[in-house]
Design an enzyme around this catalytic site. Structure first.
Site, mmCIF file in Angstrom:
data_model
loop_
_atom_site.group_PDB
_atom_site.id
_atom_site.type_symbol
_atom_site.label_atom_id
_atom_site.label_comp_id
_atom_site.label_asym_id
_atom_site.label_seq_id
_atom_site.Cartn_x
_atom_site.Cartn_y
_atom_site.Cartn_z
ATOM 1 N N ASP A 15 36.181 38.421 44.258
ATOM 2 C CA ASP A 15 35.492 37.158 44.544
ATOM 3 C C ASP A 15 33.969 37.267 44.448
ATOM 4 O O ASP A 15 33.232 36.587 45.160
ATOM 5 C CB ASP A 15 35.878 36.626 45.939
ATOM 6 C CG ASP A 15 37.378 36.456 46.069
ATOM 7 O OD1 ASP A 15 38.022 36.113 45.063
ATOM 8 O OD2 ASP A 15 37.904 36.677 47.173
ATOM 9 N N LYS A 18 33.061 36.496 39.264
ATOM 10 C CA LYS A 18 33.385 36.919 37.892
ATOM 11 C C LYS A 18 33.643 35.726 36.974
ATOM 12 O O LYS A 18 33.156 35.665 35.846
ATOM 13 C CB LYS A 18 34.626 37.841 37.889
ATOM 14 C CG LYS A 18 34.432 39.118 38.672
ATOM 15 C CD LYS A 18 35.707 39.935 38.762
ATOM 16 C CE LYS A 18 36.799 39.322 39.598
ATOM 17 N NZ LYS A 18 36.519 39.247 41.044
ATOM 18 N N GLY A 42 41.643 34.485 41.651
ATOM 19 C CA GLY A 42 41.223 33.085 41.712
ATOM 20 C C GLY A 42 39.793 33.049 41.220
ATOM 21 O O GLY A 42 38.891 33.527 41.904
ATOM 22 N N HIS A 43 39.589 32.574 40.012
ATOM 23 C CA HIS A 43 38.261 32.592 39.394
ATOM 24 C C HIS A 43 37.743 31.157 39.279
ATOM 25 O O HIS A 43 38.367 30.318 38.629
ATOM 26 C CB HIS A 43 38.328 33.268 38.016
ATOM 27 C CG HIS A 43 38.703 34.721 38.103
ATOM 28 N ND1 HIS A 43 38.841 35.534 37.019
ATOM 29 C CD2 HIS A 43 38.947 35.512 39.191
ATOM 30 C CE1 HIS A 43 39.154 36.758 37.414
ATOM 31 N NE2 HIS A 43 39.239 36.765 38.728
ATOM 32 N N GLN A 226 40.055 40.978 40.569
ATOM 33 C CA GLN A 226 39.858 41.738 41.813
ATOM 34 C C GLN A 226 38.518 42.501 41.745
ATOM 35 O O GLN A 226 37.611 42.046 41.082
ATOM 36 C CB GLN A 226 41.038 42.693 42.073
ATOM 37 C CG GLN A 226 42.343 41.975 42.440
ATOM 38 C CD GLN A 226 43.113 41.426 41.255
ATOM 39 O OE1 GLN A 226 43.401 42.145 40.311
ATOM 40 N NE2 GLN A 226 43.471 40.160 41.289
#
Ligand code: GDP
Ligand code: IMO
Ligand code: MG
Length: 439
Positions: A15, A18, A42-43, A226
């Site tokens: 988080d 990225k 989750g991007h 990650q």
């Protein structure tokens, strides 16, 4: 512009931002390649105020001229893929025509999710805090050589036999060891035809596509998920994810030789966060549910909106940990860092940076190998003055407050890696390029 293959990795516990940076840099490449992880990621991308959260599909998808590849290192959940493709196509984007999936991607099926959740429950207080999406069990099946892969969807009759055996195998564990309900073979099998209809047309020889672009002199971007401290080998084991989140993972997880990677960009938050269990020496403990704990931990969480993009969980917040970052710089061979969320620290009077750990009476500059040893580490802090003025959206170095510049230079010195990009807000535009990573 010369051809460059760029690897983007998270340097902390995920988080770091990225997705934002991959989207930003994607206008310079022919394709974006995911090489590990799955829909645990989750991007978040924000373009002109419009937010998109991606889990499985590479963060290049919002740029219509770019192709997106899901490499063999990614564990693929067909249900999640279907949902994400449909949501994106509803916005008018072409997705299926630009998305190519490796046949070697392990599939995440219902029994992986059941096992992940049963294991977490069984660990009680020692739970990893996984995303509960079957990531670990799917990687286990891959390594145990019993997993089903995306390419198996090409031959459903053969897949049916293997699936029957695999469901049986995992049900034994679910029922007899974890004492939970078994998975219905029929329920999983029923969905496989739809999975095949969706996925088979997108299957491709990803290493050959990558090689083709390289021969044409086009740049590619490899998008990590990650973060380094969640790496299965280099992270805070066992409180990690089940893949190699570090730059080396790009070679094995996409199918490209290490000498063809030109730049490793480490996305680094200006402070630290972690979601899930495990050691976090610089944590400023604060609980949103109880509204109690450290005031700065609360401030960072609120200003940074530190809630998981995948599970919605509160992210734990803390000071920048240069010890952890030094390990990241080593194991990724970082060429440069992108420092994100500087603006979140705008109001702080003083800022602490962890420069070393005290471990069993000794001062250490690099982190230990396991969570048990990590738990015995106390952070050693250096205190810097805050800048107490807004950096939100600043796009020019000269406009930054002097104390903010000093903070950035201090982090560069502590980590031994230059900051090449600075992010001062969630929007694609709120970015300051200090060094052209494609030059
Ligand atoms: P990822 O998993 O590394 O892609 O990061 P996430 O998307 O899970 O979390 C990063 C969060 O911070 C998202 O909500 C982003 O929109 C947001 N973000 C990214 N860069 C910045 C920044 O420079 N400032 C602020 N305030 N928010 C940012
Ligand atoms: P992005 O790509 C933050 C964490 C989980 C848990 C551990 C193992 O958005 O940075 P898993 O479900 O992978 O077996 O969970 O890893 N985790 C993440 N934390 N960001 C992520 O992805 C994460 N993906 C997994 O919270 O602690
Ligand atoms: Mg995320």
């Amino acid at each position: 512009m010369s051809k460059r293959n760029l690897v983007v990795v998270g340097t902390q516990w995920g988080d770091e931002g990225k997705g934002k940076i991959v989207d930003l840099l994607t206008d310079r490449v022919a394709a974006v390649v995911r090489f590990q992880g799955g829909h645990n990621a989750g991007h978040t991308l924000v373009i002109d105020g419009k937010k998109t959260v991606l889990h499985l599909i590479p963060s290049g998808i919002l740029r219509e001229h770019v192709e997106c590849f899901i490499g063999n290192g990614v564990v693929l959940a067909p249900d999640a893929l279907k949902k994400e493709v449909e949501q994106l196509e509803l916005t008018g984007l072409s997705v299926k025509s630009r998305l190519k999936i490796s046949e070697a991607c392990p599939l995440i099926l219902d029994y992986h999710v059941a096992l992940d959740q049963a294991r977490e429950r069984a660990r009680g207080d020692l739970a990893i805090g996984t995303t509960g999406r079957g990531i670990g069990p799917a990687y286990e099946d891959k390594v145990a050589r019993r997993g089903l892969r995306a390419g198996d969807l090409k031959n459903l009759p053969k897949m049916k036999n293997i699936l029957a055996e695999t469901v049986d195998y995992h049900n034994f564990m679910l029922q007899n060891y974890y004492k939970v309900e078994p998975i219905s073979f029929e329920a999983v099998w029923e969905k496989c035809q739809a999975y095949a209809d969706l996925i088979v047309p997108m299957l491709a020889d990803v290493p050959s596509l990558i090689d083709g672009y390289n021969r044409e002199g086009k740049s590619l971007l490899f998008e990590g998920a990650q973060g380094t401290l969640l790496d299965i080998d280099h992270g805070t084991y066992p409180y990690v994810t089940s893949s190699n989140t570090t730059a080396g993972g790009a070679t094995s997880g996409a199918g490209i030789g290490p000498c063809q990677l030109d730049y490793v960009l480490g996305i680094t938050k200006a402070y630290a966060t972690r979601v899930g269990g495990g050691p976090f020496p610089t944590e400023l403990v604060y609980s949103v549910a109880e509204d109690s704990g450290d005031a700065i931990g609360k401030q960072l969480g609120e200003r940074g909106r530190e809630f998981g993009a995948t599970t919605g969980r509160q992210r734990r917040c803390g000071w920048f940990d240069a010890v952890a970052l030094r390990r990241s710089a080593q194991v990724n061979g970082l060429t440069g860092m992108c420092l994100t969320k500087l603006d979140v620290m705008d109001e702080l009077v003083e800022i602490k940076v962890c420069t070393a750990y005290e471990y069993q009476g000794k001062t250490i500059n690099f982190p230990p190998a396991s969570a048990d040893e990590y738990d015995l580490c106390q952070p050693v802090y250096e205190t810097l003055p805050g800048w107490q003025s807004s950096t939100v959206g600043i796009e020019c170095w000269d406009d930054l407050p002097e104390q903010a510049k000093a903070y950035i230079h201090y982090l560069e010195k502590q980590v031994g890696v230059p900051v090449s990009i600075l992010s001062t807000g969630p929007d694609r535009a709120e970015t300051l390029i200090l060094q052209d990573v494609f030059a």
